[in-house]
Design a protein around this motif. Structure first.
Motif, PDB file in Angstrom:
ATOM      1  N   THR A 164       0.846  -1.196   0.000  1.00 60.41           N
ATOM      2  CA  THR A 164       0.000   0.000   0.000  1.00 60.41           C
ATOM      3  C   THR A 164       0.877   1.240   0.000  1.00 60.41           C
ATOM      4  N   GLY A 165       0.650   2.109  -0.978  1.00 64.87           N
ATOM      5  CA  GLY A 165       1.368   3.375  -1.057  1.00 64.87           C
ATOM      6  C   GLY A 165       0.430   4.538  -0.791  1.00 64.87           C
ATOM      7  N   LEU A 166       0.874   5.481   0.023  1.00 64.19           N
ATOM      8  CA  LEU A 166       0.091   6.675   0.352  1.00 64.19           C
ATOM      9  C   LEU A 166       0.703   7.867  -0.369  1.00 64.19           C
ATOM     10  N   PHE A 167      -0.106   8.540  -1.196  1.00 60.01           N
ATOM     11  CA  PHE A 167       0.373   9.638  -2.032  1.00 60.01           C
ATOM     12  C   PHE A 167      -0.325  10.949  -1.645  1.00 60.01           C
ATOM     13  N   GLU A 168       0.364  12.061  -1.886  1.00 59.28           N
ATOM     14  CA  GLU A 168      -0.170  13.383  -1.568  1.00 59.28           C
ATOM     15  C   GLU A 168      -1.512  13.611  -2.263  1.00 59.28           C
ATOM     16  N   HIS A 169      -2.305  14.508  -1.671  1.00 64.07           N
ATOM     17  CA  HIS A 169      -3.677  14.741  -2.135  1.00 64.07           C
ATOM     18  C   HIS A 169      -3.738  15.238  -3.567  1.00 64.07           C
ATOM     19  N   ASP A 170      -2.692  15.937  -4.022  1.00 62.68           N
ATOM     20  CA  ASP A 170      -2.739  16.500  -5.375  1.00 62.68           C
ATOM     21  C   ASP A 170      -2.185  15.549  -6.428  1.00 62.68           C
ATOM     22  N   THR A 171      -1.898  14.311  -6.071  1.00 60.10           N
ATOM     23  CA  THR A 171      -1.443  13.324  -7.042  1.00 60.10           C
ATOM     24  C   THR A 171      -2.583  12.968  -7.993  1.00 60.10           C
ATOM     25  N   ASP A 172      -2.314  13.004  -9.296  1.00 57.18           N
ATOM     26  CA  ASP A 172      -3.345  12.665 -10.281  1.00 57.18           C
ATOM     27  C   ASP A 172      -3.485  11.148 -10.375  1.00 57.18           C
ATOM     28  N   LEU A 187      -6.985   1.974  -6.643  1.00 64.52           N
ATOM     29  CA  LEU A 187      -6.713   3.316  -6.136  1.00 64.52           C
ATOM     30  C   LEU A 187      -7.943   3.819  -5.407  1.00 64.52           C
ATOM     31  N   GLU A 188      -7.726   4.557  -4.316  1.00 64.78           N
ATOM     32  CA  GLU A 188      -8.850   5.122  -3.580  1.00 64.78           C
ATOM     33  C   GLU A 188      -8.452   6.430  -2.930  1.00 64.78           C
ATOM     34  N   ARG A 189      -9.421   7.313  -2.788  1.00 59.84           N
ATOM     35  CA  ARG A 189      -9.232   8.562  -2.068  1.00 59.84           C
ATOM     36  C   ARG A 189      -9.665   8.355  -0.623  1.00 59.84           C
ATOM     37  N   ILE A 190      -8.849   8.799   0.316  1.00 60.18           N
ATOM     38  CA  ILE A 190      -9.171   8.654   1.733  1.00 60.18           C
ATOM     39  C   ILE A 190      -9.032   9.995   2.423  1.00 60.18           C
ATOM     40  N   ASP A 191      -9.877  10.238   3.400  1.00 60.81           N
ATOM     41  CA  ASP A 191      -9.854  11.484   4.153  1.00 60.81           C
ATOM     42  C   ASP A 191      -8.689  11.506   5.121  1.00 60.81           C
ATOM     43  N   ASP A 192      -8.180  12.713   5.353  1.00 64.28           N
ATOM     44  CA  ASP A 192      -7.134  12.886   6.352  1.00 64.28           C
ATOM     45  C   ASP A 192      -7.706  12.605   7.727  1.00 64.28           C
ATOM     46  N   ARG A 193      -6.903  11.996   8.583  1.00 59.80           N
ATOM     47  CA  ARG A 193      -7.364  11.680   9.930  1.00 59.80           C
ATOM     48  C   ARG A 193      -6.164  11.397  10.822  1.00 59.80           C
ATOM     49  N   ASP A 194      -6.431  11.217  12.104  1.00 59.98           N
ATOM     50  CA  ASP A 194      -5.383  10.854  13.053  1.00 59.98           C
ATOM     51  C   ASP A 194      -5.138   9.351  12.903  1.00 59.98           C
ATOM     52  N   TRP A 195      -4.160   8.987  12.061  1.00 60.76           N
ATOM     53  CA  TRP A 195      -3.972   7.575  11.722  1.00 60.76           C
ATOM     54  C   TRP A 195      -3.535   6.748  12.918  1.00 60.76           C
ATOM     55  N   GLU A 196      -2.715   7.318  13.782  1.00 63.17           N
ATOM     56  CA  GLU A 196      -2.284   6.567  14.963  1.00 63.17           C
ATOM     57  C   GLU A 196      -3.479   6.264  15.864  1.00 63.17           C
ATOM     58  N   ARG A 197      -4.348   7.258  16.057  1.00 63.62           N
ATOM     59  CA  ARG A 197      -5.517   7.044  16.898  1.00 63.62           C
ATOM     60  C   ARG A 197      -6.478   6.029  16.266  1.00 63.62           C
ATOM     61  N   ALA A 198      -6.621   6.122  14.932  1.00 59.23           N
ATOM     62  CA  ALA A 198      -7.499   5.175  14.241  1.00 59.23           C
ATOM     63  C   ALA A 198      -6.980   3.753  14.386  1.00 59.23           C
ATOM     64  N   TRP A 199      -5.667   3.585  14.324  1.00 58.54           N
ATOM     65  CA  TRP A 199      -5.057   2.258  14.499  1.00 58.54           C
ATOM     66  C   TRP A 199      -5.320   1.727  15.912  1.00 58.54           C
ATOM     67  N   LEU A 200      -5.121   2.574  16.899  1.00 52.79           N
ATOM     68  CA  LEU A 200      -5.326   2.144  18.280  1.00 52.79           C
ATOM     69  C   LEU A 200      -6.786   1.826  18.559  1.00 52.79           C
ATOM     70  N   ASP A 201      -7.704   2.531  17.886  1.00 51.37           N
ATOM     71  CA  ASP A 201      -9.126   2.290  18.119  1.00 51.37           C
ATOM     72  C   ASP A 201      -9.568   0.901  17.668  1.00 51.37           C
ATOM     73  N   LEU A 202      -8.771   0.257  16.841  1.00 56.00           N
ATOM     74  CA  LEU A 202      -9.103  -1.096  16.410  1.00 56.00           C
ATOM     75  C   LEU A 202      -8.898  -2.109  17.528  1.00 56.00           C
ATOM     76  N   PHE A 203      -8.146  -1.744  18.549  1.00 52.80           N
ATOM     77  CA  PHE A 203      -7.798  -2.672  19.620  1.00 52.80           C
ATOM     78  C   PHE A 203      -8.616  -2.369  20.868  1.00 52.80           C
ATOM     79  N   LYS A 204      -9.174  -3.397  21.459  1.00 48.11           N
ATOM     80  CA  LYS A 204      -9.962  -3.284  22.673  1.00 48.11           C
ATOM     81  C   LYS A 204      -9.275  -4.091  23.778  1.00 48.11           C
ATOM     82  N   PRO A 205      -9.649  -3.860  25.050  1.00 51.61           N
ATOM     83  CA  PRO A 205      -9.076  -4.683  26.125  1.00 51.61           C
ATOM     84  C   PRO A 205      -9.329  -6.165  25.872  1.00 51.61           C
ATOM     85  N   MET A 206      -8.318  -6.977  26.138  1.00 52.28           N
ATOM     86  CA  MET A 206      -8.399  -8.418  25.916  1.00 52.28           C
ATOM     87  C   MET A 206      -8.103  -9.152  27.218  1.00 52.28           C
TER      88      MET A 206
END
Length: 292
Positions: free
Chosen positions: A57-65, A87-106
């Protein structure tokens, strides 16, 4: 702001080429992931393993055609490879927080919990490891790690000395200390794992009872409990080093072993150890040997 993300699933032999291609085309980040639900454990020393089907997976700047990027990738690759490109367009977000939100207490066993940042555990007698997913192996999500944590929860380690051989994130050593072990030694060949182990030990307030060593400088010593959650072939290869670490009347707990590999691993550890019943979780097993 949005980003342009490119995904391409290839055989692992082609993954480094795709990674380099994405970087040369301007990707600000490139990640490699499992495209086929293939388990991956702690690699052998010096190894850099990939999944058979690897998703690059490659992440490219928003103005990439997008059309230009697709055209450049298609020109660089054969048709049988580039046809898997998405290829897909994705919204900017707090990626670290989004990653952590996938994990719950185990929960592991009766009392032992892993608690990621921002979560609570309500059980009054819980023994809690504060741990977030990171780059070093070991967050408790894999069946082999879960088997080891459940074993620790179900056995008394109070006052014992512990060696965590191939410590990854230090999760097993830290869990043993939180459960009452007197002292632990964590060993790994990966400097990143040693850094993660120290960070996690400080976060859990057990750094004063933990020693961390690179495997190249560790001087063998015995412990009441030796934990080794690494691949079966490595366990067999290192049996002459690992087995002598178990003190008299001590325990050796090993995982990272597929069901069909259990007999081969036990045969490599028969000089001083007597093995109890095999514990299973999915296709993986835990072996518990007791020294004479």
């Amino acid at each position: 702001m949005t980003w342009l993300q490119a995904h391409l699933t290839v055989d692992k032999s082609r993954a480094p080429l795709i990674e380099l291609l994405f970087e040369n085309l301007g990707a600000v980040a490139v990640t490699l992931g499992d495209a086929g639900d293939e388990p991956m454990l702690e690699p052998a020393p010096g190894a850099t393993p990939l999944w058979q089907a690897t998703r690059v997976t490659g992440l490219f700047e928003h103005d990439t055609d997008a059309d230009s990027l697709r055209s450049a990738i298609n020109q660089a690759l054969s048709a049988d490879v580039s046809r898997h490109l998405t290829l897909e367009r994705i919204d900017d977000r707090d990626w670290e927080r989004a990653w952590l939100d996938l994990f719950k207490p185990m929960q592991f066993g009766e009392r032992l919990w892993i608690r990621p940042t921002g979560h609570q555990v309500e059980q009054p007698d819980a023994v809690i490891l504060d741990l977030d997913p990171g780059l070093a192996f070991g967050t408790g999500t894999h069946p082999t790690t879960a088997l080891c944590l459940e074993w620790l929860d179900g056995h008394s380690v109070t006052g014992k000395s512990v060696i965590d051989f191939g410590c990854g994130s230090g999760i097993l050593a830290i869990a043993a200390l939180k459960l009452g072990a007197a002292h632990a030694v964590a060993i790994d060949h990966d400097p990143q794992a040693l850094t993660a182990t120290l960070d996690n030990a400080r976060r859990n307030g057990v750094e004063d009872r933990l020693e961390v060593f690179h495997s190249s400088v560790f001087e063998p010593r015995q412990a009441n409990l030796v934990l080794a959650n690494i691949l079966a072939n490595v366990l067999i290869e290192l049996a002459p080093q690992i087995e002598p670490l178990v003190a008299a009347d001590g325990d050796l707990v090993m995982s990272g072993i597929l069901r069909e590999q259990a007999d081969s691993v036990m045969q490599a550890y028969t000089k001083r150890l007597h093995f109890g019943p095999i514990k299973h979780k999915e296709d993986w097993v835990l072996l518990h040997g007791r020294s004479s």
